[in-house]
Design a protein around this motif. Structure first.
Motif, PDB file in Angstrom:
ATOM      1  N   UNK A 120      44.212  50.534  19.358  1.00 51.90           N
ATOM      2  CA  UNK A 120      45.552  50.162  18.872  1.00 51.90           C
ATOM      3  C   UNK A 120      45.724  48.663  18.678  1.00 51.90           C
ATOM      4  N   UNK A 121      44.900  47.856  19.357  1.00 50.30           N
ATOM      5  CA  UNK A 121      44.977  46.413  19.197  1.00 50.30           C
ATOM      6  C   UNK A 121      44.017  45.980  18.088  1.00 50.30           C
ATOM      7  N   UNK A 122      44.443  46.270  16.881  1.00 52.14           N
ATOM      8  CA  UNK A 122      43.651  45.895  15.707  1.00 52.14           C
ATOM      9  C   UNK A 122      44.570  45.173  14.724  1.00 52.14           C
ATOM     10  N   UNK A 123      43.990  44.238  13.991  1.00 49.49           N
ATOM     11  CA  UNK A 123      44.805  43.380  13.127  1.00 49.49           C
ATOM     12  C   UNK A 123      44.079  43.173  11.808  1.00 49.49           C
TER      13      UNK A 123
ATOM     14  N   UNK B 112      49.772  39.592   7.911  1.00 49.62           N
ATOM     15  CA  UNK B 112      49.115  40.318   9.001  1.00 49.62           C
ATOM     16  C   UNK B 112      49.719  41.710   9.093  1.00 49.62           C
ATOM     17  N   UNK B 113      48.849  42.692   9.240  1.00 47.55           N
ATOM     18  CA  UNK B 113      49.277  44.065   9.504  1.00 47.55           C
ATOM     19  C   UNK B 113      48.539  44.592  10.718  1.00 47.55           C
ATOM     20  N   UNK B 114      49.223  45.416  11.492  1.00 49.90           N
ATOM     21  CA  UNK B 114      48.574  46.006  12.658  1.00 49.90           C
ATOM     22  C   UNK B 114      48.411  47.513  12.518  1.00 49.90           C
ATOM     23  N   UNK B 115      49.028  48.089  11.516  1.00 49.97           N
ATOM     24  CA  UNK B 115      48.905  49.535  11.336  1.00 49.97           C
ATOM     25  C   UNK B 115      48.752  49.867   9.855  1.00 49.97           C
TER      26      UNK B 115
END
Length: 543
Positions: free
Chosen positions: A446-449, A529-532
């Motif tokens: 889940x900690x992806x960028x 930046x996107x995380x999802x």
């Protein structure tokens, strides 16, 4: 007819750009049913390039182009490239070079309508040997055939495919930018009180230089270790978290000095090494005819280089007074660019996917993804389960990585660590959609960028060599806009990502939000930046 001539101009430009092909023939000819055969004297292009004059033969085509297109064509025809015959020979006799020439030869044919592979190679080498220098016109003048014939149907197909890929890329990038802006609007983050991570930290550092020897693989690894000095802050004492940086192909340990120094100023020990099988020195020797091209084994040796480095640092930390007690081997991050991006992803757990390689590296595959040529070299390895992951590494930053075929979905999905994936919207060597954006959707942590820099190229985040010399003669047009802003982005986001995901300091996650990216973004290198992002969402965008 207007559409026909538009494609003709695009075809001529793309052919010249891809491999600078040409003729000693006096004319460029093409047959395009049902309109018949068209031709253009090389002398017309030469006169246009030298004097800017459009004669009667060129007028037929020029009147269907815009002034901007004509200016671009003339500028391109006037370019001279500082390359030697040995350099061109090494490139065109390499496995990848031969693949490119073979595909190009389907378009650029001899007078007898045969594949122009050998004629092109000859023209390229001869042009580099001429005193006038290597240029499109000189390649044309050295093409060993009375006529250079263009397979126009194939050229139009490639232009259509390229246009479709570009439209698809632009649609994806625009949609992701809109999503990032939308998330910024609803954000409650107060960014005004955050320290500016683009500015240097408070640590001083020293550089420790050494060379590692791996006799089993006959590899010598030059290493620069940027080692912070302790300060009075309670968080400024050793042992310091460790970060390893892996350079791209034909590069060296100086490519990311700016990033190593910045991270060291924030209390990270940074080890920057060179991979001897694919570094700048190896390519310099290769282009001079003194070494063979990089071996497919580099896909295995590069991650092993990092493993050897970490092993040796652990040994030195026990015996070298300069390092004793100063490195924290429980907190190790890895950063890599391009081929180095592949390297750190494999260290993070991605597996080489031979099934995907076999599928994508079919000779009939006419993919316009240039990075696939490099990835397919790995298909020459003995298929087996290579153990390249290093469990000591806890977080990864991959900049412009190649990953689509060498790993595929099943390979990327093996990475359980926090990952930051950095992409440039104008990267033609590791295209953002197949090589970074789609693989981002396969990451399970889940900690992806996903960091997307608009108008950035494959070279935007690479620092200038202190020697002032680049082994690869990259045209200025491929470097993109001024890179200063992009350097500052990578500095700030690397510190934030490593603090949050390597040192478990949640207060730094505020820097990893779309709102922060918007606050420091500078045109034309706009930052998002996107995380999802899911594979289904990406598919909807592309459709």
């Amino acid at each position: 007819m207007k559409r026909l001539l538009k494609y003709l101009s695009l075809g001529l430009l793309s052919i010249g750009f891809a491999a600078k092909p040409g003729l000693s023939a006096e004319r460029i000819s093409l047959f395009y049913p049902p309109f018949g055969e068209f031709s253009l004297p090389v002398s017309s292009l030469e006169t246009f390039a030298k004097q800017g004059k459009i004669d009667g033969d060129l007028q037929f085509y020029a009147q269907r182009a815009t002034p901007e297109q004509l200016a671009q064509l003339r500028e391109f025809l006037q370019q001279r490239f500082d390359v030697t015959p040995t350099f061109i020979s090494q490139i065109t006799y390499s496995p990848i070079g031969e693949q490119v020439l073979q595909r190009l030869g389907d378009i650029v044919q001899t007078d007898s309508r045969r594949n122009g592979f050998y004629a092109l190679r000859s023209a390229l080498i001869l042009s580099a040997a001429k005193p006038q220098g290597f240029s499109v016109i000189n390649v044309l003048r050295n093409f060993p055939s009375d006529n250079l014939r263009l397979n126009f149907s194939e050229g139009v197909r490639i232009v259509d495919d390229l246009s479709q890929l570009t439209k698809n890329r632009d649609r994806v990038v625009a949609s992701l930018q809109q999503d990032a802006v939308a998330q910024t609007v609803v954000s409650n983050e107060n960014l005004s009180k955050l320290p500016d991570l683009r500015s240097p930290g408070k640590f001083r550092w020293q550089i420790v230089n050494f060379t590692l020897n791996d006799p089993q693989r006959n590899r010598r690894l030059p290493v620069d270790l940027y080692l912070p000095q302790a300060n009075t802050d309670t968080q400024g004492q050793p042992p310091f978290p460790l970060v390893v940086i892996s350079h791209g192909i034909a590069s060296d340990r100086y490519s990311f000095i700016y990033l190593a120094e910045h991270l060291a100023s924030y209390g990270f020990a940074v080890a920057v090494l060179e991979h001897p099988g694919s570094n700048a020195k190896r390519f310099e020797q290769y282009f001079a005819g003194l070494a063979s091209p990089p071996e497919p084994r580099e896909f295995v040796d590069r991650p092993l280089d990092i493993k050897v480095l970490l092993d040796e640092l652990q040994r030195l930390e026990q015996s070298d007074p300069r390092l004793q007690g100063k490195l924290n081997f429980q907190q190790i991050g890895a950063i890599g660019q391009s081929f180095g991006g592949y390297t750190v992803l494999s260290l993070g757990g991605a597996k080489i996917n031979f099934n995907q390689l076999n599928q994508d590296c079919n000779p009939e595959n006419s993919s316009l993804n240039i990075s696939l040529l490099l990835q397919c070299e790995a298909n020459q390895l003995l298929p087996q389960d290579y153990q390249l992951q290093d469990s000591r590494i806890k977080a990864v930053i991959a900049i412009n990585p190649i990953s689509s075929s060498i790993f595929g979905e099943s390979g990327i999905s093996q990475i359980k660590l926090p990952v930051m994936m950095v992409a440039g919207s104008q990267d033609i060597f590791a295209p953002p959609v197949p090589e970074q954006i789609r693989p981002f959707t396969w990451l399970p942590n889940p900690y992806k960028y996903l960091v997307l820099i608009d108008n950035a190229t494959h070279f935007t985040l690479i620092g200038d060599s202190p020697q002032g010399k680049n082994v690869l003669p990259v045209p200025s047009g491929l470097l993109g806009p001024d890179r200063t802003a992009a350097y500052s982005y990578l500095k700030a986001l690397s510190v934030a990502f490593l603090q949050a995901n390597l040192l478990n300091r949640p207060e730094y996650r505020s820097y990893l939000q779309p709102s922060y990216a918007q606050s420091i973004s500078q045109a034309p290198l706009s930052l998002n930046i996107l995380q999802s992002l899911t594979a289904e969402q990406l598919m909807e965008i592309r459709e």
